[in-house]
Design an enzyme around this catalytic site. Structure first.
Site, PDB file in Angstrom:
ATOM      1  N   ILE A  23       0.897  -1.155   0.000  1.00  0.00           N
ATOM      2  CA  ILE A  23       0.000   0.000   0.000  1.00  0.00           C
ATOM      3  C   ILE A  23       0.933   1.202   0.000  1.00  0.00           C
ATOM      4  CG2 ILE A  23      -0.222  -0.144   2.542  1.00  0.00           C
ATOM      5  CD1 ILE A  23      -3.004   1.089   2.325  1.00  0.00           C
ATOM      6  N   SER A  24       0.692   2.146  -0.907  1.00  0.00           N
ATOM      7  CA  SER A  24       1.617   3.268  -1.069  1.00  0.00           C
ATOM      8  C   SER A  24       1.673   4.143   0.178  1.00  0.00           C
ATOM      9  CB  SER A  24       1.196   4.139  -2.253  1.00  0.00           C
ATOM     10  OG  SER A  24       1.060   3.357  -3.408  1.00  0.00           O
ATOM     11  N   GLN A  25       2.780   4.871   0.277  1.00  0.00           N
ATOM     12  CA  GLN A  25       2.978   5.842   1.350  1.00  0.00           C
ATOM     13  C   GLN A  25       1.897   6.935   1.239  1.00  0.00           C
ATOM     14  OE1 GLN A  25       6.662   7.849   0.662  1.00  0.00           O
ATOM     15  NE2 GLN A  25       6.415   9.214   2.413  1.00  0.00           N
TER      16      GLN A  25
END
Ligand code: SAH
Length: 215
Positions: free
Chosen positions: A61-63
């Site tokens: 899951i992206s930053q």
């Protein structure tokens, strides 16, 4: 002292503001979405750190800063029809869905797509349509799109996606080789011309061909 998740969330939102995210609609969307529900339970306490986290099927899951930055770079309006490639946990999808008219999202790992679809239901998000497939090919039946966001890194800009962008449309995509620095590229379609801007260095999982039925 251990901070409550709500305090960590408030701290994250003000950090994103300090890092230059200005769009109040995006900051409100991030403040409203329970990121802890999109990640494995054991990582719950880290849900509001400004960091990418592992999800199932070896993906991430992206930053939060990258989610906010890419969303801001896309310049979304409420009337937009958007294509997202790389549904993953569905977190970025929910951010987009809250800001646009209709979101079409494609994922190549079936278990991830099923998990994301459950989250959309749970959070009462009804303007998202999902597809299990190879998003490099886009979604010709639904094209053209006002905006396209790709959340996995490609060596080259996929031509089929460019063709599915409306005139005046914008695509945001991480470009570059795996293991080396990639860059978020913004492409704006002006007539038959595509104008490219290099926005920021990043590190993403790869955009891959084919589909995966099991995790
Ligand atoms: N936006 C996601 C980030 C997921 S990481 C989130 O908020 O959680 C990138 C995702 O892209 C992974 O789930 C990966 O499986 C997916 N992906 C990679 N190549 C793809 C392709 N060709 N088509 C569709 N999805 C792809």
């Amino acid at each position: 002292m251990t901070l409550a998740l709500s305090d960590k969330k408030a701290r994250l939102i003000s950090e994103l503001r300090d890092e230059g995210i200005k769009d109040e609609g995006i900051l409100s969307a991030l403040a409203a979405i329970p990121r802890e529900e999109f990640i494995p339970k054991v990582l719950r306490s880290q849900a509001y750190e400004n960091a990418a986290l592992p999800i199932n099927s070896g993906q991430t899951i992206s930053q939060p800063f990258v989610v906010a930055f890419m969303t801001e770079a896309l310049g979304i309006s409420k009337n937009h029809k958007i294509l997202e490639v790389g549904t993953g946990s569905g977190y970025q999808s929910v951010v987009l869905a809250k800001l646009c008219r209709r979101l079409f999202t494609i994922e190549r790992h079936l278990p991830l797509l099923n998990g994301a679809a459950q989250m959309f239901k749970k959070l009462n998000i009804f303007n998202v349509t999902t597809l299990f497939g190879n998003g490099m090919k886009g979604w010709p039946e639904q094209a053209p799109f006002d905006r396209i966001m790709v959340t996995a890194a490609s060596e080259e800009i996929p031509d089929l996606l460019l063709q599915q962008l409306k005139v005046g449309g914008i695509m945001v995509i991480p470009i570059g080789p795996q293991g080396k620095t990639q860059h978020i590229i913004r492409i704006t379609r002006r007539g038959d011309e595509f104008v490219e801007e290099n926005l920021m260095p990043v590190k993403f999982v790869p955009l891959l061909p084919g589909i995966v039925h099991e995790s």
